[in-house]
Design a protein around this motif. Sequence first.
Motif, short mmCIF file in Angstrom:
data_model
loop_
_atom_site.label_atom_id
_atom_site.label_comp_id
_atom_site.label_asym_id
_atom_site.label_seq_id
_atom_site.Cartn_x
_atom_site.Cartn_y
_atom_site.Cartn_z
N GLU A 137 109.70 107.32 46.95
CA GLU A 137 111.00 107.17 47.59
C GLU A 137 112.15 107.47 46.62
O GLU A 137 113.16 108.05 47.00
N ARG A 138 112.00 107.07 45.37
CA ARG A 138 113.08 107.27 44.41
C ARG A 138 113.35 108.76 44.20
O ARG A 138 114.49 109.20 44.20
N MET A 160 112.73 111.07 46.23
CA MET A 160 113.31 111.59 47.47
C MET A 160 114.82 111.34 47.51
O MET A 160 115.59 112.25 47.84
N ILE A 161 115.25 110.14 47.14
CA ILE A 161 116.68 109.83 47.15
C ILE A 161 117.42 110.64 46.09
O ILE A 161 118.54 111.10 46.30
N GLU A 162 116.77 110.85 44.93
CA GLU A 162 117.40 111.64 43.87
C GLU A 162 117.64 113.08 44.30
O GLU A 162 118.47 113.78 43.71
N HIS A 163 116.91 113.51 45.31
CA HIS A 163 117.13 114.86 45.85
C HIS A 163 118.50 114.98 46.52
O HIS A 163 119.05 116.07 46.65
N PHE A 164 119.06 113.82 46.93
CA PHE A 164 120.32 113.84 47.69
C PHE A 164 121.52 113.31 46.92
O PHE A 164 122.65 113.48 47.36
N THR A 165 121.31 112.64 45.80
CA THR A 165 122.45 112.13 45.03
C THR A 165 122.12 112.11 43.54
O THR A 165 120.95 111.98 43.16
N VAL A 187 122.87 104.67 39.66
CA VAL A 187 123.19 103.34 40.19
C VAL A 187 122.99 103.32 41.70
O VAL A 187 122.39 102.39 42.26
N LYS A 188 123.49 104.35 42.38
CA LYS A 188 123.35 104.41 43.83
C LYS A 188 121.88 104.59 44.23
O LYS A 188 121.44 104.06 45.26
N VAL A 189 121.12 105.33 43.45
CA VAL A 189 119.70 105.52 43.74
C VAL A 189 118.98 104.18 43.75
O VAL A 189 118.18 103.89 44.65
N ASP A 190 119.27 103.33 42.77
CA ASP A 190 118.65 102.00 42.70
C ASP A 190 118.94 101.20 43.96
O ASP A 190 118.05 100.59 44.56
N LEU A 227 119.94 102.31 46.94
CA LEU A 227 119.39 102.94 48.14
C LEU A 227 117.89 102.70 48.25
O LEU A 227 117.37 102.45 49.34
N CYS A 228 117.18 102.76 47.13
CA CYS A 228 115.74 102.49 47.14
C CYS A 228 115.47 101.06 47.57
O CYS A 228 114.55 100.78 48.34
N SER A 229 116.31 100.15 47.06
CA SER A 229 116.17 98.74 47.43
C SER A 229 116.42 98.55 48.93
O SER A 229 115.69 97.81 49.60
N TYR A 230 117.42 99.26 49.46
CA TYR A 230 117.74 99.17 50.89
C TYR A 230 116.55 99.67 51.73
O TYR A 230 116.14 99.01 52.70
#
Length: 653
Positions: free
Chosen positions: A277-278, A280-285, A289-292, A294-297
């Motif tokens: 998941e991490r 994957m999120i890094e692909h968009f931002t 800090v925001k990645v952490d 968003l992954c938690s969410y």
Amino acid sequence: MDDSRSAVSLGLHCEQGSLECKVFKENYDKLTNILPAKNLSRYFVSANVFTMADEEEILAEKTSLDQATALLHKLGHPLEAGDASNFYALLKIMEDHGNAATKNLAKEMKSQLSSLQQESTMSPPAVMESKGHVVDWLSGHIKGRYKRMRLKKYEEEKDPWPPIKTKSYVTLALVHQKELQTKEETTTTIHLRTRGDIHKIPDTIDSKRLTDITQIFDLVSGRVAGSILIEGHAGIGKTTLVKQICIEWVEGRLLTSDKLVLLLLLRDPNVQMITNERKMIEHFTTSSVKVDQLCSYLEEEHGVGVTLIIDGFDELSNELRNESFFRQLIDNKVLPKARIVVTSRPSASACLHDVVDKRIEILGFEQSSKNRYVHEALQDYPSKCEKLQKHFQLYPNIDAICYIPLIMSIIVFLCMCQPDDLPSTATTMYTSFILHTICHYLKRARKIPEGKIIKHLSQFPPIVFETLQQLQKVAFHGLLKDKIVFTIEDLPTLCRDDPTCYGLLQSTECYSAEEIGASTQSFNFLHLGIQEYFAAKHVSNLPDDKVYRLLQKSFIGGNRDHDSQHVRLSNMWILYCGITSGHSESLRRYLGISKTATISQDILEDPLKVLYLFQCFQEAQDDVLCEVHSKSFDKDVIDISNHRILPCHLVSL
């Protein structure tokens, strides 16, 4: 252009925490003074950062300073929303194509960014944003990216290729969906007679036509479909459809309750490297800090309110189709409450049929749609329109493949260019289209005179012919490895300065899953059929012994261990028959064909192999081979129960 050229005067306000925006702003004046916009603008078009209209607007400025300012103005504003992709595209183009001063500045900017990133990781933020706020931020950020996706009406395109203008749409069909109340499934058995009127054969798919894109997400047995598979052949519009879904979400017409719609294009090799998941999120931002947060969410909510679109399942290797982060998403092992949409060619997606809740097929153009398409495209040329309609009646094999929109546009284009020499096979269609594509490119680049007429590939300059031979080899080895996406290193050395290879390839911007924010380019042929054609050209130039060994491994009736390779190469062999006109000694030897011999019985026991051979011989336009094949079996009925039958199969009979 106004004399005030600073980043501030242009209204560039950095989104809080965007380090790339900060570096861009600090170096704005230097960039304005040294950036050779006139020379570099075309590379931004190739990288899908600018449109050709953007480039024209930049070059319309009178001075080099004004051109650089206009270019930077267009690059800067996406940074406001926190989208740093343009920043990395700028650095890469400066490094790859700039002069010495430009390359040095790019190096300096990368060093500045690295220092800022180190500082940000060492210093925790003063105020921790709420997770909900971060999700809203990412949603806005992604919507900004989707708005720039190149999904345009014909009128908005500067130089569409093929240059066909219509408003026709393809048909979607709901092929199958799980009914949760019962496990019973019905199957239809169809017996197709080999002698008789094939035009009266019923539709082989008992399906429900969809009239609106929103029906894709209709409830299944009263609940939201957790996983949806969208199938369709190459060039039929799968990626166009999912991009349209994203745009409808951005504009508030679809998936309105979803907070995030994440599009993962597996055509991008860097996306294929995503393993959790991490990543994957890094692909968009680019914000760690925001990645952490968003992954938690995502972990806490299990994917509620999120739609993940996995486009191009067929572009994964066999290994990744069975075991990968993407397969875990589809199997609901990761983010089990997220909605998953997967697209794939049918040849690669059978393993998902029992997994997904709903299966939808893009049928392409039905007969009425094909007729409307031809009339719209040729409305100013009634005689050509009539000629093409008659040609379809004369050559149903061509009519049968025109359910694919891209193929239809190619045929209509050829009718406009050469109405008295329309293709009678897929082979002649690709040959003509490739010729026109290269001519179009060379004339635009002013490498051949505008009025020059070229009727054969051998009439091109030697370097073009040599490049095409290298491209044929790339196409063939790509098919062997089930590879349809290539990096710049995969391409012929003669194509390095122009990776589109005379307009035969198209590029995709790739965002690195390893180096946050960094981007590269990947390339693929305009259509899978063009790659298959070039691969067939390569095989036709191999020695007979090599061709024979390849036939043993990958043609029908070969070793069963190579079934997956047969699927990958099946269309290539059909085009090979067209290129060699059925005169391949290797093929005749493999099939055991002579004036008196018949085709081996193990081939004839499989109905799809029978149909496949008819396709091959029809493409070769060889009546003798068709007659030999017809006499090789004495069954009046071919049982095609539970087989996937295409229009080209029916026509070949």
